[in-house]
Scaffold this motif. Sequence first.
Motif, PDB file in Angstrom:
ATOM      1  N   ALA A  82      49.054  41.057  44.298  1.00 44.49           N
ATOM      2  CA  ALA A  82      48.917  41.031  43.137  1.00 44.49           C
ATOM      3  C   ALA A  82      50.171  40.586  42.434  1.00 44.49           C
ATOM      4  CB  ALA A  82      48.689  42.182  42.418  1.00 44.49           C
ATOM      5  N   SER A 104      44.985  35.213  34.709  1.00 40.37           N
ATOM      6  CA  SER A 104      44.048  36.306  34.941  1.00 40.37           C
ATOM      7  C   SER A 104      43.169  35.895  36.242  1.00 40.37           C
ATOM      8  CB  SER A 104      43.137  36.573  33.693  1.00 40.37           C
ATOM      9  OG  SER A 104      42.127  37.614  33.833  1.00 40.37           O
ATOM     10  N   ASP A 108      43.263  37.908  39.601  1.00 36.45           N
ATOM     11  CA  ASP A 108      41.869  38.470  39.906  1.00 36.45           C
ATOM     12  C   ASP A 108      41.311  38.047  41.412  1.00 36.45           C
ATOM     13  OD1 ASP A 108      39.519  39.972  39.405  1.00 36.45           O
ATOM     14  OD2 ASP A 108      38.543  37.969  39.751  1.00 36.45           O
ATOM     15  N   HIS A 210      41.933  47.054  39.300  1.00 37.08           N
ATOM     16  CA  HIS A 210      41.623  46.685  37.899  1.00 37.08           C
ATOM     17  C   HIS A 210      42.913  47.113  37.087  1.00 37.08           C
ATOM     18  CE1 HIS A 210      37.381  45.588  38.187  1.00 37.08           C
ATOM     19  NE2 HIS A 210      37.199  46.647  38.708  1.00 37.08           N
ATOM     20  N   HIS A 213      45.167  44.340  37.811  1.00 34.64           N
ATOM     21  CA  HIS A 213      44.974  43.094  37.108  1.00 34.64           C
ATOM     22  C   HIS A 213      45.335  42.928  35.697  1.00 34.64           C
ATOM     23  CE1 HIS A 213      42.023  40.547  34.713  1.00 34.64           C
ATOM     24  NE2 HIS A 213      42.450  39.764  35.846  1.00 34.64           N
TER      25      HIS A 213
END
Length: 229
Positions: A82, A104, A108, A210, A213
Amino acid sequence: MGFADMIEHMDAVNWTVLIVLIVMSAMSIFWIIYNAIKAARLRGSTDRVINTFWETHNAQDAIRFMEEQPKSEPFSKVALDAAQAAAHHQRHEGSRLVESLNRSEFVDRALRQAVTRESLKLEDGLTVLATVGATAPFVGLLGTVWGIYRALIRIGASGQADIGAVAGPVGEALIMTAIGLGVAIPAVLGYNFFVRLNRGTNNKLDTFAHDLHDFFATGSRVGDMPAKV
């Protein structure tokens, strides 16, 4: 009647069946021990890795901590993917990449790939355990059927049909079924245990992904820290 007598009267087919069952048992034991050790290490490091990442105020220090984790530790690898995706997107601002995918979406996609990759790693050996659990009883049964067939031929050739003449050879042949069950039962128990364990780990991975992110896409984490299990 007994295991020694069974060994004495075995032919090539019976020996093949027995060797296959021994190999199945060795593979099953190896993957059970391997996954048990991996699960124990993961259980001891999961909360520490997640908490340290969120409690480290300097992002570079947090990433450096993740880089120091073992290759088998999944949560650090998801966080690093990430972070790398966010940094890559930032470096290419104004390029065609940024125009086609916003931060985003880019983060993701990287997280989805990372979670899928780490989830697959958690399943190492489970296919072997499932295969052994499903097939070992039938392999043992094959040895039993062949043993009974040969026993009946011997009984017919000797002309003795009393219970004493039948019980010994047939009982020896049935030992192969018991060996097959003895190989299959630990494999099935191990498979079910690790599948359930991995389900909990995958849920934690999804929750962590999550949160990552939200953090890398918006610069802040949404929600509170997941409670320790």
